[in-house]
Design a protein around this motif. Sequence first.
Motif, PDB file in Angstrom:
ATOM      1  N   SER A   1       6.558  -0.366  -3.840  1.00  0.00           N
ATOM      2  CA  SER A   1       7.097  -1.693  -4.213  1.00  0.00           C
ATOM      3  C   SER A   1       7.604  -2.437  -2.983  1.00  0.00           C
ATOM      4  N   ARG A   2       8.281  -1.707  -2.088  1.00  0.00           N
ATOM      5  CA  ARG A   2       8.806  -2.334  -0.852  1.00  0.00           C
ATOM      6  C   ARG A   2       7.665  -2.828   0.025  1.00  0.00           C
ATOM      7  N   ASP A   3       6.620  -1.989   0.200  1.00  0.00           N
ATOM      8  CA  ASP A   3       5.450  -2.373   1.006  1.00  0.00           C
ATOM      9  C   ASP A   3       4.848  -3.683   0.494  1.00  0.00           C
ATOM     10  N   LEU A   4       4.639  -3.745  -0.828  1.00  0.00           N
ATOM     11  CA  LEU A   4       3.975  -4.905  -1.429  1.00  0.00           C
ATOM     12  C   LEU A   4       4.855  -6.154  -1.344  1.00  0.00           C
ATOM     13  N   LYS A   5       6.151  -5.970  -1.560  1.00  0.00           N
ATOM     14  CA  LYS A   5       7.100  -7.107  -1.495  1.00  0.00           C
ATOM     15  C   LYS A   5       7.098  -7.699  -0.074  1.00  0.00           C
ATOM     16  N   LYS A   6       7.143  -6.810   0.935  1.00  0.00           N
ATOM     17  CA  LYS A   6       7.170  -7.262   2.330  1.00  0.00           C
ATOM     18  C   LYS A   6       5.856  -7.965   2.698  1.00  0.00           C
ATOM     19  N   ALA A   7       4.731  -7.416   2.213  1.00  0.00           N
ATOM     20  CA  ALA A   7       3.423  -8.018   2.506  1.00  0.00           C
ATOM     21  C   ALA A   7       3.304  -9.411   1.892  1.00  0.00           C
ATOM     22  N   VAL A   8       3.903  -9.599   0.713  1.00  0.00           N
ATOM     23  CA  VAL A   8       3.916 -10.926   0.066  1.00  0.00           C
ATOM     24  C   VAL A   8       4.760 -11.882   0.908  1.00  0.00           C
ATOM     25  N   GLU A   9       5.957 -11.420   1.325  1.00  0.00           N
ATOM     26  CA  GLU A   9       6.866 -12.256   2.141  1.00  0.00           C
ATOM     27  C   GLU A   9       6.217 -12.652   3.467  1.00  0.00           C
ATOM     28  N   ASN A  10       5.407 -11.755   4.033  1.00  0.00           N
ATOM     29  CA  ASN A  10       4.759 -12.036   5.322  1.00  0.00           C
ATOM     30  C   ASN A  10       3.438 -12.795   5.180  1.00  0.00           C
ATOM     31  N   GLY A  11       3.083 -13.110   3.927  1.00  0.00           N
ATOM     32  CA  GLY A  11       1.875 -13.910   3.681  1.00  0.00           C
ATOM     33  C   GLY A  11       0.565 -13.150   3.837  1.00  0.00           C
ATOM     34  N   ILE A  12       0.646 -11.802   3.836  1.00  0.00           N
ATOM     35  CA  ILE A  12      -0.574 -10.985   3.987  1.00  0.00           C
ATOM     36  C   ILE A  12      -1.324 -10.927   2.655  1.00  0.00           C
ATOM     37  N   ILE A  13      -0.541 -10.822   1.566  1.00  0.00           N
ATOM     38  CA  ILE A  13      -1.130 -10.815   0.218  1.00  0.00           C
ATOM     39  C   ILE A  13      -0.367 -11.819  -0.650  1.00  0.00           C
ATOM     40  N   SER A  14      -0.964 -12.217  -1.762  1.00  0.00           N
ATOM     41  CA  SER A  14      -0.257 -13.085  -2.712  1.00  0.00           C
ATOM     42  C   SER A  14      -0.110 -12.357  -4.039  1.00  0.00           C
ATOM     43  N   LYS A  15       0.922 -12.762  -4.799  1.00  0.00           N
ATOM     44  CA  LYS A  15       1.278 -12.079  -6.042  1.00  0.00           C
ATOM     45  C   LYS A  15       1.049 -13.001  -7.232  1.00  0.00           C
ATOM     46  N   GLN A  16       0.495 -12.433  -8.314  1.00  0.00           N
ATOM     47  CA  GLN A  16       0.334 -13.187  -9.566  1.00  0.00           C
ATOM     48  C   GLN A  16       0.953 -12.369 -10.697  1.00  0.00           C
ATOM     49  N   GLY A  17       1.473 -13.079 -11.715  1.00  0.00           N
ATOM     50  CA  GLY A  17       2.032 -12.401 -12.886  1.00  0.00           C
ATOM     51  C   GLY A  17       3.429 -11.874 -12.614  1.00  0.00           C
ATOM     52  N   ASP A  18       3.947 -11.085 -13.569  1.00  0.00           N
ATOM     53  CA  ASP A  18       5.313 -10.585 -13.457  1.00  0.00           C
ATOM     54  C   ASP A  18       5.418  -9.204 -14.107  1.00  0.00           C
ATOM     55  N   LYS A  19       6.275  -8.374 -13.544  1.00  0.00           N
ATOM     56  CA  LYS A  19       6.524  -7.019 -14.036  1.00  0.00           C
ATOM     57  C   LYS A  19       5.210  -6.257 -14.291  1.00  0.00           C
ATOM     58  N   LYS A  20       4.954  -5.862 -15.562  1.00  0.00           N
ATOM     59  CA  LYS A  20       3.785  -5.023 -15.851  1.00  0.00           C
ATOM     60  C   LYS A  20       2.459  -5.740 -15.625  1.00  0.00           C
ATOM     61  N   THR A  21       2.470  -7.045 -15.635  1.00  0.00           N
ATOM     62  CA  THR A  21       1.208  -7.797 -15.470  1.00  0.00           C
ATOM     63  C   THR A  21       0.964  -8.226 -14.008  1.00  0.00           C
ATOM     64  N   THR A  22       1.839  -7.780 -13.099  1.00  0.00           N
ATOM     65  CA  THR A  22       1.722  -8.192 -11.689  1.00  0.00           C
ATOM     66  C   THR A  22       0.434  -7.674 -11.052  1.00  0.00           C
ATOM     67  N   THR A  23      -0.255  -8.606 -10.400  1.00  0.00           N
ATOM     68  CA  THR A  23      -1.423  -8.227  -9.593  1.00  0.00           C
ATOM     69  C   THR A  23      -1.287  -8.857  -8.217  1.00  0.00           C
ATOM     70  N   TYR A  24      -2.051  -8.340  -7.247  1.00  0.00           N
ATOM     71  CA  TYR A  24      -1.988  -8.815  -5.864  1.00  0.00           C
ATOM     72  C   TYR A  24      -3.395  -9.100  -5.376  1.00  0.00           C
ATOM     73  N   ARG A  25      -3.477  -9.985  -4.406  1.00  0.00           N
ATOM     74  CA  ARG A  25      -4.782 -10.298  -3.802  1.00  0.00           C
ATOM     75  C   ARG A  25      -4.575 -10.591  -2.306  1.00  0.00           C
TER      76      ARG A  25
END
Length: 317
Positions: A291-315
């Motif tokens: 979770s920390r890895d993905l959160k940091k990658a979103v903050e750094n603009g490496i990946i983007s996040k869609q949805g919330d909680k159980k429906t969360t996906t990344y690209r």
Amino acid sequence: MKPPYEITSLILKYVSSISEKIGEVNAKYLIKTNPQLRKQNQIKTIHSSLSIEGNTLSVEQVTAILENKRVVGPQKDITEVLNALEVYKDIKYLKCHSEKDFLKAHKILMTNLIENSGKYRRKGVGIVKGLKVEHIAPPYENVPFLMKDLFKYLKDKSEISLIKSCVFHYEMEFIHPFMDGNGRMGRLWQTLILMEEYSVFEYLPFETLISKNQTEYYNSLSISDKEGKSTKFIEYMLNIIDQSLSELLENSIKKLSDENRIQIFIEIFEEEFTRKDYLIYFKDLSSATASRDLKKAVENGIISKQGDKKTTTYRKN
């Protein structure tokens, strides 16, 4: 003539497991992304291979010698480390099929340690354990012919490299072509044979596991001698390689930074992915770390996040 051995179900099991793990190492770019790990593993290889032969220097002292720092210890032990560092520094330039390179490597390894380094022995030798003669090597007159045959066998493309490397290691120990340095040459040349097909072996310190249980190493050599075939030694060495790859995978993933992990993962997953996909790929990670890895990658603009909680996906961005 092909050296004698049998293909057992255990050998096939290890070959399959090792091949799978090599694929995983390559897919995850574990070696390419961690130069520090490469250096540490090479130090471990040198330290372990020499400690099997009675070298008393610690990993820290070997590291200090590599970094040109002064080390207090027996001169013979320091020379052994300096020589081994010299060989491993240029290991990728040695050709495993070349008998000339084999002799050159022995010369570097054993310079200032024995007379006639880089030359086959001109005396009969036996290996004594305690009061018992464990092995009488072939007469010295036969050594050049036996080694020529062994190098011919190395060129056989129909043989599986994993098995061929173990056979060469055993047969070379049996022939005992040098007055000293046979053990470290057997382990070095097995590494070289494997490196020709799999680059990961340049940095895989399987000698560490041998040094932790030397009795089993010598037992497998002894059983193979008595049976007149290298089957037992092949089983032993493949088990060691398999365990070493497991440790490499486990330690490498732990030592990768969050940024490295994300970069490796998005090389593979071009499409949308979930945290579960990330955890399946890095199976030794905790949910919190993922979770920390993905959160940091979103903050750094490496990946983007869609949805919330159980429906969360990344690209990947």
